[in-house]
Design a protein around this motif. Structure first.
Motif, PDB file in Angstrom:
ATOM      1  N   ALA A  62      26.314  31.927  42.349  1.00  0.00           N
ATOM      2  CA  ALA A  62      26.534  31.065  41.187  1.00  0.00           C
ATOM      3  C   ALA A  62      25.241  30.395  40.745  1.00  0.00           C
ATOM      4  N   ALA A  63      24.481  29.890  41.706  1.00  0.00           N
ATOM      5  CA  ALA A  63      23.239  29.179  41.381  1.00  0.00           C
ATOM      6  C   ALA A  63      22.211  30.096  40.738  1.00  0.00           C
ATOM      7  N   ALA A  64      22.199  31.358  41.125  1.00  0.00           N
ATOM      8  CA  ALA A  64      21.163  32.282  40.663  1.00  0.00           C
ATOM      9  C   ALA A  64      21.506  32.987  39.356  1.00  0.00           C
ATOM     10  N   SER A  65      22.726  32.792  38.850  1.00  0.00           N
ATOM     11  CA  SER A  65      23.213  33.615  37.740  1.00  0.00           C
ATOM     12  C   SER A  65      23.412  32.831  36.451  1.00  0.00           C
ATOM     13  N   ASP A  66      23.215  33.523  35.327  1.00  0.00           N
ATOM     14  CA  ASP A  66      23.572  32.977  34.016  1.00  0.00           C
ATOM     15  C   ASP A  66      25.044  33.237  33.721  1.00  0.00           C
ATOM     16  N   VAL A  67      25.515  34.387  34.183  1.00  0.00           N
ATOM     17  CA  VAL A  67      26.903  34.790  34.010  1.00  0.00           C
ATOM     18  C   VAL A  67      27.495  35.059  35.385  1.00  0.00           C
ATOM     19  N   VAL A  68      28.604  34.410  35.683  1.00  0.00           N
ATOM     20  CA  VAL A  68      29.269  34.589  36.976  1.00  0.00           C
ATOM     21  C   VAL A  68      30.592  35.306  36.729  1.00  0.00           C
ATOM     22  N   ILE A  69      30.747  36.473  37.337  1.00  0.00           N
ATOM     23  CA  ILE A  69      31.960  37.268  37.169  1.00  0.00           C
ATOM     24  C   ILE A  69      32.815  37.145  38.416  1.00  0.00           C
ATOM     25  N   LEU A  70      34.001  36.604  38.242  1.00  0.00           N
ATOM     26  CA  LEU A  70      34.931  36.438  39.358  1.00  0.00           C
ATOM     27  C   LEU A  70      35.762  37.707  39.479  1.00  0.00           C
ATOM     28  N   ALA A  71      35.408  38.532  40.460  1.00  0.00           N
ATOM     29  CA  ALA A  71      36.042  39.838  40.638  1.00  0.00           C
ATOM     30  C   ALA A  71      36.800  39.862  41.955  1.00  0.00           C
ATOM     31  N   VAL A  72      37.706  38.896  42.103  1.00  0.00           N
ATOM     32  CA  VAL A  72      38.479  38.777  43.339  1.00  0.00           C
ATOM     33  C   VAL A  72      39.960  38.943  43.032  1.00  0.00           C
ATOM     34  N   LYS A  73      40.728  39.193  44.067  1.00  0.00           N
ATOM     35  CA  LYS A  73      42.173  39.281  43.913  1.00  0.00           C
ATOM     36  C   LYS A  73      42.733  37.889  43.616  1.00  0.00           C
ATOM     37  N   PRO A  74      43.831  37.807  42.865  1.00  0.00           N
ATOM     38  CA  PRO A  74      44.378  36.504  42.483  1.00  0.00           C
ATOM     39  C   PRO A  74      44.627  35.564  43.671  1.00  0.00           C
ATOM     40  N   GLN A  75      45.056  36.110  44.788  1.00  0.00           N
ATOM     41  CA  GLN A  75      45.369  35.266  45.939  1.00  0.00           C
ATOM     42  C   GLN A  75      44.127  34.679  46.605  1.00  0.00           C
ATOM     43  N   VAL A  76      42.944  35.213  46.259  1.00  0.00           N
ATOM     44  CA  VAL A  76      41.687  34.707  46.815  1.00  0.00           C
ATOM     45  C   VAL A  76      41.108  33.578  45.956  1.00  0.00           C
ATOM     46  N   MET A  77      41.635  33.413  44.749  1.00  0.00           N
ATOM     47  CA  MET A  77      41.045  32.462  43.813  1.00  0.00           C
ATOM     48  C   MET A  77      41.002  31.018  44.342  1.00  0.00           C
ATOM     49  N   PRO A  78      42.008  30.514  45.075  1.00  0.00           N
ATOM     50  CA  PRO A  78      41.898  29.148  45.600  1.00  0.00           C
ATOM     51  C   PRO A  78      40.652  28.925  46.454  1.00  0.00           C
ATOM     52  N   ALA A  79      40.254  29.933  47.238  1.00  0.00           N
ATOM     53  CA  ALA A  79      39.040  29.808  48.046  1.00  0.00           C
ATOM     54  C   ALA A  79      37.801  29.774  47.159  1.00  0.00           C
ATOM     55  N   VAL A  80      37.837  30.501  46.054  1.00  0.00           N
ATOM     56  CA  VAL A  80      36.719  30.491  45.107  1.00  0.00           C
ATOM     57  C   VAL A  80      36.609  29.124  44.444  1.00  0.00           C
ATOM     58  N   TYR A  81      37.754  28.545  44.075  1.00  0.00           N
ATOM     59  CA  TYR A  81      37.732  27.191  43.514  1.00  0.00           C
ATOM     60  C   TYR A  81      37.057  26.223  44.477  1.00  0.00           C
ATOM     61  N   LYS A  82      37.407  26.327  45.741  1.00  0.00           N
ATOM     62  CA  LYS A  82      36.859  25.421  46.744  1.00  0.00           C
ATOM     63  C   LYS A  82      35.341  25.546  46.828  1.00  0.00           C
ATOM     64  N   ASP A  83      34.835  26.774  46.739  1.00  0.00           N
ATOM     65  CA  ASP A  83      33.395  27.017  46.843  1.00  0.00           C
ATOM     66  C   ASP A  83      32.627  26.619  45.588  1.00  0.00           C
ATOM     67  N   LEU A  84      33.241  26.821  44.409  1.00  0.00           N
ATOM     68  CA  LEU A  84      32.462  26.750  43.173  1.00  0.00           C
ATOM     69  C   LEU A  84      32.830  25.618  42.230  1.00  0.00           C
ATOM     70  N   ALA A  85      33.928  24.934  42.456  1.00  0.00           N
ATOM     71  CA  ALA A  85      34.345  23.864  41.540  1.00  0.00           C
ATOM     72  C   ALA A  85      33.230  22.849  41.359  1.00  0.00           C
ATOM     73  N   GLY A  86      32.890  22.581  40.103  1.00  0.00           N
ATOM     74  CA  GLY A  86      31.860  21.606  39.788  1.00  0.00           C
ATOM     75  C   GLY A  86      30.440  22.124  39.919  1.00  0.00           C
ATOM     76  N   LYS A  87      30.260  23.391  40.271  1.00  0.00           N
ATOM     77  CA  LYS A  87      28.925  23.958  40.484  1.00  0.00           C
ATOM     78  C   LYS A  87      28.547  24.986  39.417  1.00  0.00           C
ATOM     79  N   LEU A  88      29.278  24.991  38.301  1.00  0.00           N
ATOM     80  CA  LEU A  88      29.074  26.045  37.308  1.00  0.00           C
ATOM     81  C   LEU A  88      28.605  25.501  35.960  1.00  0.00           C
TER      82      LEU A  88
END
Length: 267
Positions: A62-88
């Motif tokens: 996320a830090a290194a990118s201009d465009v961040v593509i979330l290519a995860v399964k729907p059930q994995v999204m809560p973990a992505v929120y935890k990692d990236l919320a507020g960092k985009l």
């Protein structure tokens, strides 16, 4: 766009198709792409396929990118929120997770600059069929960028978000239906005496050619079908069998089932 930096959260089949498609279309070099995945084997394979691609953590991508593509399964999204919320902040976020609404994505990620996309795997060979919808914080320029990215690997349509579940059921899942059709046509050829390699080649090229006719002629598929089916001939005999066996209804039901499943995944 060659200066653009794109990061993939998730390095599975769809991320691979898009990343390889972008590089093949000269959108950007592999060195401008980074990727993360919970399974190291996935990022290792992607890095092997695209020498120069950087493997990193979710936060580093996320830090290194201009465009961040979330290519995860729907059930994995809560973990992505935890990692990236507020960092985009100042990042354009593109989600290809089936069924997850823009409202949920924006709330979970704590950003409004989000685009929801439904691509499909033929992006890998430059023949993708994609649709996308913009959240309120995504600008017209963001929409144009997404369209350029997706158009580099196929066709792309801007749609109302309410249509994306149906897009998922049709073009998102559709390649699998077509592969099944090609396999069945090949099996039919083998049953009729053709060698397997020849039968598969003829089946695949026939599907490709018929699809190109639909796209370039601008005629209804039914008109093109009728042009092949001469009175009392072989084609109408085959079509009658397909109608008797319910091919049309089965394909309609498949799209409907996949659409409903996409809606379920978003709940």
């Amino acid at each position: 766009m060659s200066d653009l930096k794109i990061g993939f959260i998730g390095a599975g089949q769809m991320a691979t198709a898009l990343a390889q498609g972008f590089v093949r279309a000269n959108i950007l070099p592999a060195a401008k792409i980074s990727a993360s995945d919970a399974y190291p084997a996935a990022t290792d394979k992607l890095a092997k396929d695209l020498p120069g691609l950087k493997v990193a953590s979710n936060a580093e991508v996320a830090a290194a990118s201009d465009v961040v593509i979330l290519a995860v399964k729907p059930q994995v999204m809560p973990a992505v929120y935890k990692d990236l919320a507020g960092k985009l902040a100042n990042k354009l976020v593109i989600s290809i997770a089936a069924g997850i609404s823009l409202e949920k994505l924006c709330a979970g990620l704590k950003t409004e600059r989000v685009v929801r996309v439904m691509p499909n795997t033929p992006c890998l060979v430059g023949q993708g069929a994609s649709a996308f919808a913009l959240a309120s914080g995504a600008t017209a320029a963001d929409g144009e960028l997404v369209k350029k990215l997706l158009s580099a690997v196929g066709i792309a349509h801007l749609v109302d978000e309410k249509l994306l579940d149906a897009v998922t059921g049709l073009s998102g899942s559709g390649p699998a239906y077509v592969y099944l059709i090609i396999e069945a046509l090949s099996d039919g050829g083998v049953k009729a005496g053709l060698p397997r390699a020849l039968a598969t080649s003829l089946a695949a090229q026939t599907v490709l050619g018929a699809a190109q006719m639909v796209l370039t002629r601008g005629e209804h598929p039914g008109v093109l079908k009728d042009a092949v089916a001469s009175p009392g001939g072989t084609t109408i005999a085959g079509l009658a069998t397909l109608e008797d066996r319910g091919l049309r209804g089965a394909l309609i039901a498949a799209v409907d089932s996949a659409t409903k499943r996409s809606q379920e995944l978003g709940k």
